[in-house]
Design a protein around this motif. Structure first.
Motif, PDB file in Angstrom:
ATOM      1  N   ARG A  29      42.534  54.953  36.105  1.00 23.89           N
ATOM      2  CA  ARG A  29      43.144  55.038  34.773  1.00 23.89           C
ATOM      3  C   ARG A  29      44.595  54.579  34.740  1.00 23.89           C
ATOM      4  NH1 ARG A  29      43.620  61.655  34.139  1.00 23.89           N
ATOM      5  NH2 ARG A  29      44.974  61.999  35.950  1.00 23.89           N
ATOM      6  N   VAL A  30      45.304  54.587  35.891  1.00 20.37           N
ATOM      7  CA  VAL A  30      46.722  54.244  35.874  1.00 20.37           C
ATOM      8  C   VAL A  30      46.906  52.733  35.803  1.00 20.37           C
ATOM      9  CG1 VAL A  30      47.284  56.311  37.196  1.00 20.37           C
ATOM     10  CG2 VAL A  30      47.011  54.136  38.376  1.00 20.37           C
ATOM     11  N   THR A  31      48.004  52.315  35.230  1.00 21.62           N
ATOM     12  CA  THR A  31      48.314  50.882  35.135  1.00 21.62           C
ATOM     13  C   THR A  31      49.620  50.528  35.860  1.00 21.62           C
ATOM     14  OG1 THR A  31      49.412  51.276  33.013  1.00 21.62           O
ATOM     15  CG2 THR A  31      47.088  50.626  32.949  1.00 21.62           C
ATOM     16  N   SER A  32      50.290  51.525  36.407  1.00 20.35           N
ATOM     17  CA  SER A  32      51.535  51.284  37.148  1.00 20.35           C
ATOM     18  C   SER A  32      51.488  52.106  38.435  1.00 20.35           C
ATOM     19  CB  SER A  32      52.746  51.670  36.301  1.00 20.35           C
ATOM     20  OG  SER A  32      52.688  53.042  35.935  1.00 20.35           O
ATOM     21  N   GLY A  33      52.575  52.055  39.204  1.00 25.23           N
ATOM     22  CA  GLY A  33      52.594  52.761  40.473  1.00 25.23           C
ATOM     23  C   GLY A  33      51.971  51.926  41.583  1.00 25.23           C
ATOM     24  N   PRO A  34      51.709  52.526  42.725  1.00 20.98           N
ATOM     25  CA  PRO A  34      51.276  51.751  43.900  1.00 20.98           C
ATOM     26  C   PRO A  34      49.814  51.310  43.875  1.00 20.98           C
ATOM     27  CG  PRO A  34      51.415  54.080  44.454  1.00 20.98           C
ATOM     28  CD  PRO A  34      51.960  53.942  43.057  1.00 20.98           C
ATOM     29  N   LYS A  35      48.963  51.950  43.105  1.00 26.79           N
ATOM     30  CA  LYS A  35      47.520  51.699  43.214  1.00 26.79           C
ATOM     31  C   LYS A  35      47.110  50.263  42.861  1.00 26.79           C
ATOM     32  CE  LYS A  35      46.177  56.533  42.582  1.00 26.79           C
ATOM     33  NZ  LYS A  35      45.451  57.511  41.731  1.00 26.79           N
ATOM     34  N   PRO A  36      47.535  49.707  41.715  1.00 26.15           N
ATOM     35  CA  PRO A  36      47.134  48.327  41.426  1.00 26.15           C
ATOM     36  C   PRO A  36      47.564  47.340  42.505  1.00 26.15           C
ATOM     37  CG  PRO A  36      47.989  49.377  39.440  1.00 26.15           C
ATOM     38  CD  PRO A  36      48.291  50.300  40.581  1.00 26.15           C
ATOM     39  N   ARG A  67      46.478  43.734  47.161  1.00 28.37           N
ATOM     40  CA  ARG A  67      46.768  43.342  48.542  1.00 28.37           C
ATOM     41  C   ARG A  67      45.521  43.324  49.418  1.00 28.37           C
ATOM     42  NH1 ARG A  67      51.405  47.377  50.104  1.00 28.37           N
ATOM     43  NH2 ARG A  67      50.946  46.573  52.218  1.00 28.37           N
ATOM     44  N   LEU A  68      44.506  44.065  49.000  1.00 27.31           N
ATOM     45  CA  LEU A  68      43.226  44.011  49.709  1.00 27.31           C
ATOM     46  C   LEU A  68      42.457  42.731  49.423  1.00 27.31           C
ATOM     47  CD1 LEU A  68      41.424  47.483  49.431  1.00 27.31           C
ATOM     48  CD2 LEU A  68      42.128  46.313  51.522  1.00 27.31           C
ATOM     49  N   GLY A  69      42.823  42.062  48.329  1.00 33.05           N
ATOM     50  CA  GLY A  69      42.022  40.943  47.860  1.00 33.05           C
ATOM     51  C   GLY A  69      40.928  41.387  46.917  1.00 33.05           C
ATOM     52  N   ALA A  70      41.023  42.626  46.414  1.00 30.46           N
ATOM     53  CA  ALA A  70      40.068  43.166  45.453  1.00 30.46           C
ATOM     54  C   ALA A  70      40.658  43.060  44.051  1.00 30.46           C
ATOM     55  CB  ALA A  70      39.733  44.611  45.794  1.00 30.46           C
ATOM     56  N   THR A  71      39.880  43.460  43.046  1.00 27.73           N
ATOM     57  CA  THR A  71      40.293  43.355  41.646  1.00 27.73           C
ATOM     58  C   THR A  71      40.445  44.745  41.053  1.00 27.73           C
ATOM     59  OG1 THR A  71      39.057  41.295  41.438  1.00 27.73           O
ATOM     60  CG2 THR A  71      39.722  42.376  39.394  1.00 27.73           C
ATOM     61  N   TYR A  72      41.563  44.965  40.368  1.00 26.34           N
ATOM     62  CA  TYR A  72      41.862  46.270  39.784  1.00 26.34           C
ATOM     63  C   TYR A  72      41.530  46.277  38.297  1.00 26.34           C
ATOM     64  CZ  TYR A  72      44.435  50.621  38.906  1.00 26.34           C
ATOM     65  OH  TYR A  72      44.780  51.899  38.565  1.00 26.34           O
ATOM     66  N   HIS A  73      40.935  47.375  37.835  1.00 24.20           N
ATOM     67  CA  HIS A  73      40.598  47.550  36.422  1.00 24.20           C
ATOM     68  C   HIS A  73      41.109  48.909  35.947  1.00 24.20           C
ATOM     69  CE1 HIS A  73      37.548  44.240  36.567  1.00 24.20           C
ATOM     70  NE2 HIS A  73      37.414  44.660  37.812  1.00 24.20           N
ATOM     71  N   SER A  74      41.466  48.991  34.675  1.00 29.06           N
ATOM     72  CA  SER A  74      41.882  50.270  34.097  1.00 29.06           C
ATOM     73  C   SER A  74      41.116  50.574  32.802  1.00 29.06           C
ATOM     74  CB  SER A  74      43.391  50.276  33.820  1.00 29.06           C
ATOM     75  OG  SER A  74      43.745  49.208  32.947  1.00 29.06           O
ATOM     76  N   GLY A  75      39.996  49.900  32.572  1.00 27.03           N
ATOM     77  CA  GLY A  75      39.186  50.165  31.391  1.00 27.03           C
ATOM     78  C   GLY A  75      38.209  51.300  31.625  1.00 27.03           C
ATOM     79  N   THR A  76      37.073  51.265  30.926  1.00 28.87           N
ATOM     80  CA  THR A  76      36.049  52.282  31.110  1.00 28.87           C
ATOM     81  C   THR A  76      35.012  51.810  32.121  1.00 28.87           C
ATOM     82  OG1 THR A  76      34.580  51.440  29.376  1.00 28.87           O
ATOM     83  CG2 THR A  76      36.341  52.960  28.695  1.00 28.87           C
ATOM     84  N   VAL A  77      34.317  52.770  32.721  1.00 31.76           N
ATOM     85  CA  VAL A  77      33.248  52.422  33.647  1.00 31.76           C
ATOM     86  C   VAL A  77      32.177  51.602  32.934  1.00 31.76           C
ATOM     87  CG1 VAL A  77      31.423  53.327  35.141  1.00 31.76           C
ATOM     88  CG2 VAL A  77      33.643  54.453  35.071  1.00 31.76           C
ATOM     89  N   ALA A  78      31.850  52.037  31.719  1.00 31.54           N
ATOM     90  CA  ALA A  78      30.789  51.350  30.979  1.00 31.54           C
ATOM     91  C   ALA A  78      31.140  49.883  30.744  1.00 31.54           C
ATOM     92  CB  ALA A  78      30.535  52.058  29.658  1.00 31.54           C
ATOM     93  N   ASP A  79      32.381  49.610  30.340  1.00 31.58           N
ATOM     94  CA  ASP A  79      32.782  48.228  30.052  1.00 31.58           C
ATOM     95  C   ASP A  79      32.832  47.382  31.323  1.00 31.58           C
ATOM     96  OD1 ASP A  79      32.960  48.785  27.366  1.00 31.58           O
ATOM     97  OD2 ASP A  79      35.136  49.042  27.354  1.00 31.58           O
ATOM     98  N   VAL A  80      33.434  47.938  32.373  1.00 35.77           N
ATOM     99  CA  VAL A  80      33.564  47.176  33.615  1.00 35.77           C
ATOM    100  C   VAL A  80      32.200  46.946  34.254  1.00 35.77           C
ATOM    101  CG1 VAL A  80      34.568  47.174  35.937  1.00 35.77           C
ATOM    102  CG2 VAL A  80      35.919  47.979  33.982  1.00 35.77           C
ATOM    103  N   ALA A  81      31.349  47.969  34.251  1.00 34.80           N
ATOM    104  CA  ALA A  81      30.019  47.826  34.833  1.00 34.80           C
ATOM    105  C   ALA A  81      29.179  46.818  34.058  1.00 34.80           C
ATOM    106  CB  ALA A  81      29.320  49.172  34.885  1.00 34.80           C
ATOM    107  N   LYS A  82      29.314  46.807  32.743  1.00 33.18           N
ATOM    108  CA  LYS A  82      28.573  45.834  31.933  1.00 33.18           C
ATOM    109  C   LYS A  82      28.986  44.411  32.284  1.00 33.18           C
ATOM    110  CE  LYS A  82      27.462  44.647  27.132  1.00 33.18           C
ATOM    111  NZ  LYS A  82      27.689  44.991  25.699  1.00 33.18           N
ATOM    112  N   GLN A  83      30.268  44.229  32.547  1.00 35.92           N
ATOM    113  CA  GLN A  83      30.789  42.906  32.902  1.00 35.92           C
ATOM    114  C   GLN A  83      30.314  42.473  34.289  1.00 35.92           C
ATOM    115  OE1 GLN A  83      35.090  42.883  33.084  1.00 35.92           O
ATOM    116  NE2 GLN A  83      35.120  41.121  34.468  1.00 35.92           N
ATOM    117  N   LEU A  84      30.263  43.431  35.238  1.00 37.41           N
ATOM    118  CA  LEU A  84      30.006  43.086  36.642  1.00 37.41           C
ATOM    119  C   LEU A  84      28.549  43.209  37.048  1.00 37.41           C
ATOM    120  CD1 LEU A  84      32.994  44.993  38.307  1.00 37.41           C
ATOM    121  CD2 LEU A  84      32.879  42.546  37.805  1.00 37.41           C
TER     122      LEU A  84
END
Length: 353
Positions: free
Chosen positions: A205-212, A217-234
């Motif tokens: 849920r956070v959009t700032s701080g160290p997590k994004p 840095r892992l080479g992964a993609t960060y999202h802050s939307g809903t599970v339903a929206d992100v899962a529908k996309q992926l």
């Protein structure tokens, strides 16, 4: 020696106690404690929500996320003075059940297992401790500043093993994984997913701080939307749920592609109700051959896998997960959450500050 102790079931009883130095048996390692990770389980024990002291004692030495250096080892133990190690948390039940008898004590069937720092065994939250060689795992010397992440990494190593075993009931070649939650478990799960060559996405849920930044840095993609929206996309092949938030759990169950696997690692708070379309979830799971599995704890095999995963990782990235290092004398600070916390560590030795 100094030890972090608590009276299980009594809120506010956590204190820094003086305890006698441990005397190792002839078949035990004597270890200088370096660092102790603090997680939600520790905070719940400190709050008096659960926990069990060893027989004959009213206080429990807290701590299950360990890091230490061997001071003394039996000649035939496979360990030597100076080795960097982590101690395994769970011990098999004494009867034992079928799982414990075969070394799968993370899957204990009768609940009579014990756990260091949690259930009937003193933990690793002291300046020195002892451990049997068969419940210790050696770490790469380069992990001295980050080896305290061993125990949470073992938990996600097990989760990924469970996902693989379930997937292999048929042809299984996952491409995309969604991790819900960017705490230590979620981020370490993402790390292993990347190491496995998956297209990894992390939702928080956070959009700032160290997590994004840690995710990027892992080479992964960060999202802050809903599970339903992100899962529908992926339409992910795998969802590893690491929050325990009820709505997210059910959204994850409804969010995979066909033949999807949802692995639940977050422990939910009881007593909360949700309105869910159980029929729709059941229909999708049956028609798509989906699986939902819970996973917790780890056995010795998973600790070994975790040590391998940490050795492959970028030490600087791992160090970024540890957002605060608190001297043992200031342990109370480690139990007070801050907005930018990822992993908080108590330094048992000055070298870890």
């Amino acid at each position: 020696m100094k030890a972090l102790t608590v009276v299980p079931g009594r809120a506010g009883s956590i204190e820094l106690s003086e305890r006698p130095d441990p005397e190792p048996g002839t078949d035990q390692l004597l270890v200088d404690g370096l660092a102790l990770g603090v997680c939600g389980t520790d905070k719940e024990i400190a709050a008096g929500e659960y926990g069990w002291a060893p027989s004959g004692s009213d206080r429990l030495i807290l701590g299950h996320e360990s890091l230490g250096r061997v001071r003394q080892a039996p000649a035939d133990s496979g360990f030597a003075a100076g080795d960097l190690i982590a101690g395994v948390v769970r011990r098999p039940d004494p009867e034992p059940c079928g799982a414990c008898a075969r070394g799968e004590f993370d899957m204990c069937r009768n609940g009579k297992y014990t756990e260091r720092g949690i259930k009937e065994r003193d933990g690793y939250g002291s300046q020195s401790w002892v451990v049997e060689p068969e419940y210790a795992v050696k770490l790469d010397p380069n992990l001295e500043r980050v080896g305290v992440l061993m125990e949470p990494t073992s938990v996600v190593a097990k989760a990924w093993e469970q996902i693989r075993l379930i997937g292999e009931r048929s042809w299984f070649e996952p491409k995309t994984a969604l991790i819900t939650g960017a705490g230590p478990i979620g981020l370490l799960a993402a790390m292993i997913g990347v190491q496995r060559g998956l297209d990894v996405h992390v939702l928080d849920r956070v959009t700032s701080g160290p997590k994004p930044d840690l995710v990027a840095r892992l080479g992964a993609t960060y999202h802050s939307g809903t599970v339903a929206d992100v899962a529908k996309q992926l339409a992910p092949d795998v969802i590893l749920e690491a929050t325990g938030v009820g709505q997210l759990v059910f959204d994850a169950m409804n969010g995979t592609g066909g033949y999807g696997i949802v692995c639940l690692t977050g422990v939910s708070t009881a007593g909360r109700t949700l309105d869910v379309d159980a029929g729709a979830i059941n229909r999708q799971m049956v028609l798509e051959n989906d699986v939902v599995v819970g996973s917790v704890n780890a056995n010795l095999r998973h600790y070994t896998l975790a040590a391998q995963a940490l050795a492959k990782a970028d030490p600087a990235w791992l160090n970024g997960l540890i957002t605060r290092r608190v001297p043992i004398e200031q342990f109370q600070d480690a139990f007070t959450a801050r907005d930018d916390d990822v992993k908080v560590v108590i330094a048992l030795d000055e070298s870890q500050q």
